[in-house]
Design a protein around this motif. Sequence first.
Motif, mmCIF file in Angstrom:
data_model
loop_
_atom_site.group_PDB
_atom_site.id
_atom_site.type_symbol
_atom_site.label_atom_id
_atom_site.label_comp_id
_atom_site.label_asym_id
_atom_site.label_seq_id
_atom_site.Cartn_x
_atom_site.Cartn_y
_atom_site.Cartn_z
ATOM 1 N N GLU A 109 0.813 -1.208 0.000
ATOM 2 C CA GLU A 109 0.000 0.000 0.000
ATOM 3 C C GLU A 109 0.851 1.265 0.000
ATOM 4 O OE1 GLU A 109 -0.082 -2.382 2.218
ATOM 5 O OE2 GLU A 109 -2.083 -3.263 2.301
ATOM 6 N N GLY A 110 2.053 1.201 0.582
ATOM 7 C CA GLY A 110 2.843 2.401 0.757
ATOM 8 C C GLY A 110 2.278 3.310 1.827
ATOM 9 N N ALA A 111 1.419 2.745 2.670
ATOM 10 C CA ALA A 111 0.776 3.528 3.732
ATOM 11 C C ALA A 111 0.397 2.586 4.860
ATOM 12 C CB ALA A 111 -0.472 4.230 3.203
ATOM 13 N N ILE A 112 0.264 3.148 6.051
ATOM 14 C CA ILE A 112 -0.228 2.361 7.184
ATOM 15 C C ILE A 112 -1.530 2.949 7.709
ATOM 16 C CG2 ILE A 112 1.999 1.423 7.860
ATOM 17 C CD1 ILE A 112 2.345 3.627 9.839
ATOM 18 N N ASP A 113 -2.109 3.842 6.929
ATOM 19 C CA ASP A 113 -3.377 4.489 7.259
ATOM 20 C C ASP A 113 -4.461 3.865 6.374
ATOM 21 O OD1 ASP A 113 -5.595 6.229 7.301
ATOM 22 O OD2 ASP A 113 -4.333 7.938 7.816
ATOM 23 N N GLU A 114 -5.452 3.230 6.992
ATOM 24 C CA GLU A 114 -6.482 2.527 6.226
ATOM 25 C C GLU A 114 -7.277 3.478 5.333
ATOM 26 O OE1 GLU A 114 -7.178 -0.686 5.774
ATOM 27 O OE2 GLU A 114 -5.311 -1.051 6.857
ATOM 28 N N ALA A 115 -7.454 4.714 5.761
ATOM 29 C CA ALA A 115 -8.185 5.665 4.925
ATOM 30 C C ALA A 115 -7.435 5.939 3.622
ATOM 31 C CB ALA A 115 -8.416 6.971 5.690
ATOM 32 N N ILE A 116 -6.108 6.021 3.695
ATOM 33 C CA ILE A 116 -5.311 6.231 2.483
ATOM 34 C C ILE A 116 -5.438 5.031 1.560
ATOM 35 C CG2 ILE A 116 -2.957 6.472 1.596
ATOM 36 C CD1 ILE A 116 -3.956 9.018 2.806
ATOM 37 N N HIS A 236 29.080 7.366 16.182
ATOM 38 C CA HIS A 236 28.502 8.414 15.342
ATOM 39 C C HIS A 236 27.420 7.839 14.433
ATOM 40 C CE1 HIS A 236 28.970 11.361 11.790
ATOM 41 N NE2 HIS A 236 28.237 11.954 12.707
ATOM 42 N N ALA A 237 27.661 6.659 13.869
ATOM 43 C CA ALA A 237 26.675 6.031 12.986
ATOM 44 C C ALA A 237 25.396 5.692 13.741
ATOM 45 C CB ALA A 237 27.273 4.774 12.364
ATOM 46 N N ARG A 238 25.522 5.165 14.930
ATOM 47 C CA ARG A 238 24.325 4.842 15.719
ATOM 48 C C ARG A 238 23.527 6.107 16.027
ATOM 49 N NH1 ARG A 238 27.956 0.969 18.003
ATOM 50 N NH2 ARG A 238 28.571 2.431 19.652
ATOM 51 N N ALA A 239 24.214 7.206 16.282
ATOM 52 C CA ALA A 239 23.521 8.467 16.533
ATOM 53 C C ALA A 239 22.770 8.924 15.286
ATOM 54 C CB ALA A 239 24.515 9.528 16.978
ATOM 55 N N LEU A 240 23.395 8.843 14.105
ATOM 56 C CA LEU A 240 22.741 9.255 12.864
ATOM 57 C C LEU A 240 21.493 8.425 12.575
ATOM 58 C CD1 LEU A 240 25.793 9.764 10.463
ATOM 59 C CD2 LEU A 240 24.501 11.521 11.694
ATOM 60 N N ALA A 241 21.509 7.152 12.975
ATOM 61 C CA ALA A 241 20.378 6.259 12.701
ATOM 62 C C ALA A 241 19.240 6.413 13.708
ATOM 63 C CB ALA A 241 20.857 4.810 12.696
ATOM 64 N N ALA A 242 19.483 7.074 14.828
ATOM 65 C CA ALA A 242 18.491 7.148 15.904
ATOM 66 C C ALA A 242 17.189 7.843 15.500
ATOM 67 C CB ALA A 242 19.103 7.817 17.133
ATOM 68 N N PRO A 243 17.216 8.976 14.775
ATOM 69 C CA PRO A 243 15.946 9.633 14.426
ATOM 70 C C PRO A 243 15.035 8.767 13.561
ATOM 71 C CG PRO A 243 17.773 11.163 14.181
ATOM 72 C CD PRO A 243 18.377 9.812 14.382
ATOM 73 N N SER A 244 15.603 8.062 12.604
ATOM 74 C CA SER A 244 14.798 7.206 11.741
ATOM 75 C C SER A 244 14.154 6.083 12.543
ATOM 76 C CB SER A 244 15.662 6.623 10.619
ATOM 77 O OG SER A 244 14.924 5.709 9.843
ATOM 78 N N HIS A 245 14.915 5.505 13.434
ATOM 79 C CA HIS A 245 14.397 4.413 14.259
ATOM 80 C C HIS A 245 13.215 4.897 15.100
ATOM 81 C CE1 HIS A 245 14.617 0.591 16.373
ATOM 82 N NE2 HIS A 245 14.518 1.259 17.519
ATOM 83 N N LEU A 246 13.366 6.056 15.724
ATOM 84 C CA LEU A 246 12.285 6.607 16.538
ATOM 85 C C LEU A 246 11.069 6.934 15.677
ATOM 86 C CD1 LEU A 246 11.238 7.689 19.240
ATOM 87 C CD2 LEU A 246 12.405 9.851 18.748
ATOM 88 N N SER A 247 11.282 7.469 14.479
ATOM 89 C CA SER A 247 10.163 7.808 13.596
ATOM 90 C C SER A 247 9.380 6.582 13.165
ATOM 91 C CB SER A 247 10.676 8.553 12.355
ATOM 92 O OG SER A 247 11.060 9.869 12.685
ATOM 93 N N MET A 248 10.075 5.479 12.895
ATOM 94 C CA MET A 248 9.379 4.256 12.501
ATOM 95 C C MET A 248 8.470 3.773 13.617
ATOM 96 S SD MET A 248 12.042 1.956 10.291
ATOM 97 C CE MET A 248 13.320 1.931 11.557
ATOM 98 N N VAL A 249 8.946 3.842 14.840
ATOM 99 C CA VAL A 249 8.126 3.425 15.979
ATOM 100 C C VAL A 249 6.929 4.344 16.135
ATOM 101 C CG1 VAL A 249 8.102 3.144 18.479
ATOM 102 C CG2 VAL A 249 10.073 2.346 17.158
ATOM 103 N N ARG A 250 7.154 5.636 16.087
ATOM 104 C CA ARG A 250 6.065 6.604 16.257
ATOM 105 C C ARG A 250 5.016 6.480 15.150
ATOM 106 N NH1 ARG A 250 9.050 12.266 18.124
ATOM 107 N NH2 ARG A 250 8.915 11.876 20.361
ATOM 108 N N ALA A 251 5.461 6.184 13.927
ATOM 109 C CA ALA A 251 4.511 6.020 12.833
ATOM 110 C C ALA A 251 3.541 4.880 13.111
ATOM 111 C CB ALA A 251 5.253 5.782 11.521
ATOM 112 N N ARG A 252 4.035 3.816 13.706
ATOM 113 C CA ARG A 252 3.180 2.680 14.045
ATOM 114 C C ARG A 252 2.143 3.043 15.103
ATOM 115 N NH1 ARG A 252 2.555 -1.413 10.549
ATOM 116 N NH2 ARG A 252 4.535 -1.859 9.509
ATOM 117 N N LEU A 253 2.407 4.109 15.834
ATOM 118 C CA LEU A 253 1.472 4.568 16.860
ATOM 119 C C LEU A 253 0.617 5.732 16.374
ATOM 120 C CD1 LEU A 253 3.894 4.381 19.925
ATOM 121 C CD2 LEU A 253 2.069 2.780 19.330
#
Length: 339
Positions: A109-116, A236-253
């Motif tokens: 679907e490219g989305a996790i929103d059922e309305a979309i 440094h790499a783990r720090a750069l990856a942290a925002p994406s990881h948090l965003s993926m979790v928040r998107a699921r919520l």
Amino acid sequence: MLLSILDQAPTRTGGAPGHAFQDALTLARAADELGYHRFWVAEHHAIGSVAISAPEVLIGVLAHVTERVRIGSGAMLLPNHRPIHVVEQFRSLEALAPGRIDLGIGRSEGAIDEAIVRAFGRPTDNAHGAGYEDQLDELLAFGEVQPWPEGHPLATARAAPTDVPLPPVFLLGSSAGSAATAARRGLGYGFAAHTNTQGAAEAVQAYRRDFVPARPGDRPHAILALKITVGEDDEHARALAAPSHLSMVRARLGDRSPMVSVEDALAHRWTDEERAAEAEFVDTRADVVGGVDAVRAGIEAAVEASGADEVIAITNTPDPEERRASFRRLSEAFALAAA
């Protein structure tokens, strides 16, 4: 081994509207200079941390501002589109940038929103069943990759421009089913190891074993999609990856916000609900995150385990300069510009 980029156009808190598209143009120019093989753009809808919803529009501009790198979709999500229109779009792109366009096809679907999902009017059998397979066969027939079945009601229709070939077609997926579909139709195959961390080797092996050339000379070609972040060192790499990881979790919520900064992601105090969503939905075991040496070793191990011909890297961090620096380090790890 070929190395490519899949751009999901990450957004960032405080960014101006549309900034992610300008970032994509700048990154594509860098990819061209650094020696990457392909630069593909994704299709997502109503996910606040990534921006591209119309890859077919962006591809034409990307091809115009680059000279060598192949430009394509990773992927056009076929249930959201009419097959004949996809063929016409990508034949038009091929006419504008001959020999440099790829058509990646997906079935999610490219989305996790059922309305979309409902807004796009997917086929009623939307569990990736016969409706999608019929759409794929239509696309390949309109593109003259495979013949129409005898007596098909659309067989007399032609997708313009009729004198331009359809670019190479790749099927993108994350399951044994997608591997089988790509093999039966003689298409290139991309396995999304960033969404299925365990199934790459089995899927790629089955794809190679069962591959049936659509046209004389066609050979199997398997691409492995990985989340890759290359820092100055592992920390440094783990720090750069942290925002994406948090965003993926928040998107699921249900949070559709842009990515927060590295500093805010590192300072974030996780709730119990977020930890539960992380455990259920976000698997990072296939991610390759570290300094140059660690990333090179991780990619080589992933390629050896899967048997892939090519790796396509996804790097989502909110600072565009940091993201380009990560891809620069990755290119240096494999001496792309010198190859």
